[in-house]
Structure formats: structure tokens, C-alpha cells
Design a protein around this motif. Structure first.
Motif, short mmCIF file in Angstrom:
data_model
loop_
_atom_site.label_atom_id
_atom_site.label_comp_id
_atom_site.label_asym_id
_atom_site.label_seq_id
_atom_site.Cartn_x
_atom_site.Cartn_y
_atom_site.Cartn_z
N VAL A 1 -5.49 70.65 74.85
CA VAL A 1 -4.07 70.78 75.25
C VAL A 1 -3.54 69.45 75.78
O VAL A 1 -2.42 69.39 76.28
N TYR A 2 -4.34 68.41 75.68
CA TYR A 2 -3.99 67.12 76.28
C TYR A 2 -2.64 66.59 75.80
O TYR A 2 -1.76 66.27 76.59
N ASP A 3 -2.45 66.51 74.49
CA ASP A 3 -1.23 65.92 73.96
C ASP A 3 0.00 66.77 74.29
O ASP A 3 1.08 66.24 74.54
N LEU A 4 -0.18 68.07 74.31
CA LEU A 4 0.93 68.97 74.62
C LEU A 4 1.41 68.79 76.05
O LEU A 4 2.61 68.80 76.32
N THR A 5 0.48 68.59 76.99
CA THR A 5 0.85 68.50 78.40
C THR A 5 1.21 67.07 78.82
O THR A 5 2.13 66.86 79.60
N ARG A 6 0.49 66.08 78.28
CA ARG A 6 0.70 64.71 78.75
C ARG A 6 2.01 64.10 78.29
O ARG A 6 2.47 63.11 78.88
N LYS A 7 2.64 64.67 77.27
CA LYS A 7 3.89 64.08 76.80
C LYS A 7 4.98 64.13 77.86
O LYS A 7 5.95 63.38 77.79
N TYR A 8 4.80 64.97 78.87
CA TYR A 8 5.81 65.10 79.90
C TYR A 8 5.68 64.05 81.01
O TYR A 8 6.61 63.86 81.79
N TYR A 9 4.52 63.39 81.10
CA TYR A 9 4.40 62.41 82.18
C TYR A 9 3.68 61.11 81.82
O TYR A 9 3.57 60.22 82.65
N LEU A 10 3.22 60.97 80.58
CA LEU A 10 2.70 59.67 80.15
C LEU A 10 3.85 58.95 79.44
O LEU A 10 3.91 58.86 78.21
N LEU A 11 4.77 58.44 80.24
CA LEU A 11 6.02 57.89 79.72
C LEU A 11 5.86 56.43 79.28
O LEU A 11 5.12 55.67 79.88
N GLY A 12 6.57 56.08 78.22
CA GLY A 12 6.56 54.70 77.75
C GLY A 12 5.59 54.43 76.62
O GLY A 12 5.56 53.31 76.09
N ARG A 13 4.81 55.42 76.20
CA ARG A 13 3.82 55.19 75.15
C ARG A 13 4.48 54.84 73.82
O ARG A 13 4.06 53.92 73.13
N ASP A 14 5.52 55.59 73.45
CA ASP A 14 6.18 55.33 72.17
C ASP A 14 6.91 53.99 72.18
O ASP A 14 7.00 53.32 71.15
N ARG A 15 7.42 53.60 73.35
CA ARG A 15 8.05 52.29 73.46
C ARG A 15 7.02 51.19 73.21
O ARG A 15 7.32 50.19 72.56
N LEU A 16 5.83 51.37 73.75
CA LEU A 16 4.76 50.39 73.51
C LEU A 16 4.46 50.29 72.02
O LEU A 16 4.38 49.19 71.46
N ILE A 17 4.29 51.43 71.36
CA ILE A 17 3.93 51.45 69.94
C ILE A 17 5.00 50.79 69.09
O ILE A 17 4.71 49.98 68.20
N SER A 18 6.26 51.10 69.35
CA SER A 18 7.35 50.53 68.55
C SER A 18 7.47 49.02 68.78
O SER A 18 8.00 48.30 67.94
N GLY A 19 6.94 48.54 69.91
CA GLY A 19 7.02 47.13 70.21
C GLY A 19 5.81 46.32 69.76
O GLY A 19 5.75 45.11 70.02
N LEU A 20 4.87 46.95 69.09
CA LEU A 20 3.67 46.22 68.65
C LEU A 20 4.00 45.16 67.60
O LEU A 20 3.35 44.11 67.55
#
Length: 228
Positions: free
Chosen positions: A31-50
Motif C-alpha cells: 500500500v506504499y504508493d497509495l498512501t505516500r502520494k499524500y505526503y512525499l511531495l515534490g517527487r514528480d517535480r524532481l523527475i520532470s526536472g531530470l
């Protein structure tokens, strides 16, 4: 190949810290990905900035369930990806996710210690164009060594991208207290000296550092770029 068959090299973390992480995530990984999307903020910004160059090589340290590496592989279809994690349980989930999303041909995983790894032995790659670490430094004992190890295997012109918990400096004290208590249950500790360590390592290697505060200090986003 199962997660338990993935090679591990060098450091002692897989035997100690790895077992701890396996215990923590043996059930949570489902259930990690389902729950962590609410508080592991900024991950997609990092990926788009690679901004991965065509044909480039990308390493994720602490790849966990494979969520980030799958998104990155789909965003940069001409690049090759490599993931390292200390937890065999997480790597089992990541292996399944990567196969399910159809990117297995461009992603290779290995079990190992992010503070002390041999990239050539694990991946047959000596240098990477991009390395990223998403919410893992706050879980790694001796995390400063992870920063050094990552910068040591970057190609000229390559960059290290980090997103992790900040110090919540502009958020209410009650929020900081609740968040720290929650994170402690999962052996997570926001790294107060993260910026200092990145500045020191960048200066030592003649690299440039861009450091951003996100969401009133909830998260920190940093990019260290090696000179060409």
C-alpha cells in the motif's frame, strides 16, 4: 530473477539496515504508493526536472517500490535506468511494477548499500548522467556517504537530484511535532544538515548547487551539477 537473487555488493547495510527495512516494508510495500502520494511531495517535480539526455544513464538510489523509476523511464524513453535498494522486499515489488509497466528492457535493479556501492560490479556502468534520491536520505544511516558516493559516479556534466523532508521551518509547530512523530515510526529522520552537506560536497568537487525550499519548508529539492 526474484528480488532475493539480486546481487548485493560491498557495504554491510544489506545485512543490518536491509533487514530492518524488510521488516518495516514487508506488508507496507503493498500500500506504499497509495498512501505516500499524500505526503512525499515534490517527487514528480524532481523527475520532470531530470532533463535526461538522449541515450543517457540514470541511477536511482533507494528505488523502493519502483514508482519513481517507472515514471522516469516512461518520461525519458531513450534513456537506460538503474535502481539500487537495500530492501529485498521493496525490490520484489519494484521488479513486478517495472514488468507490469513494460519497461523491464530499460531498467536494471540491484540490492545494495547506497552509502558504499560498486556501480560497475552491480550494473556494468561506471558513470551516470543523472542520479536521483527521493525521500531516502532521511532513512539511510550515514546518509552523508550516499551523497559522496553518488557524486563520485557522475559523468562530467552530470547531476545529482535530491528531494526529501525539510525542516518545516515555516509551518506551525504542532504540525512539525505531529509529522516528526509519524515519521519516527518508520525510522525516518529529516536531515537538518542536508543543505550544508550538499554545499560542502559541491564545493569540494567544483560543482554547482541549486537548493529550493518547497511548501513552506515541508520539503527540500536540490540539484548538484558536475562541471563538464
Amino acid at each position: 530473477m526474484s528480488a532475493t537473487d539480486l546481487p548485493a555488493r560491498r557495504g554491510e547495510q544489506p545485512a543490518g539496515h536491509g533487514e530492518l527495512m524488510d521488516d518495516v516494508y514487508r506488508w507496507q510495500r503493498h500500500v506504499y504508493d497509495l498512501t505516500r502520494k499524500y505526503y512525499l511531495l515534490g517527487r514528480d517535480r524532481l523527475i520532470s526536472g531530470l532533463d535526461v539526455p538522449s541515450g543517457g544513464t540514470v541511477l536511482e538510489l533507494g528505488c523502493g517500490t519502483g514508482r519513481n523509476i517507472v515514471l522516469a523511464a516512461r518520461l525519458y524513453p531513450d534513456a537506460r535506468f538503474f535502481g539500487l535498494d537495500v530492501s529485498a522486499e521493496m525490490l520484489e515489488t519494484a521488479t513486478a511494477a517495472i514488468a507490469r509497466k513494460g519497461v523491464s528492457g530499460r531498467v536494471k535493479l540491484a540490492r545494495g548499500d547506497a552509502t558504499d556501492f560498486d556501480a560497475k560490479a552491480l550494473f556494468s556502468v561506471e558513470r551516470f548522467d543523472r542520479i536521483f534520491v527521493s525521500y531516502s536520505l532521511s532513512m539511510i544511516p550515514g546518509w552523508e556517504k550516499t551523497v559522496s558516493a553518488a557524486l563520485a559516479v557522475l559523468s562530467p556534466g552530470g547531476s545529482l537530484h535530491v528531494v526529501d523532508f525539510g525542516q518545516q521551518e515555516a509551518l506551525p509547530r504542532w504540525f512539525r511535532t505531529l509529522l516528526r512523530g509519524w515519521l519516527k515510526k518508520f525510522h525516518v529522520e529529516p536531515r537538518q544538515s542536508l543543505r550544508d552537506v550538499l554545499e560542502s560536497e559541491s564545493a569540494r568537487r567544483g560543482a554547482t548547487l541549486r537548493f529550493r525550499t518547497l511548501y513552506r519548508g515541508y520539503a527540500w529539492l536540490a540539484v548538484t551539477k558536475i562541471a563538464i
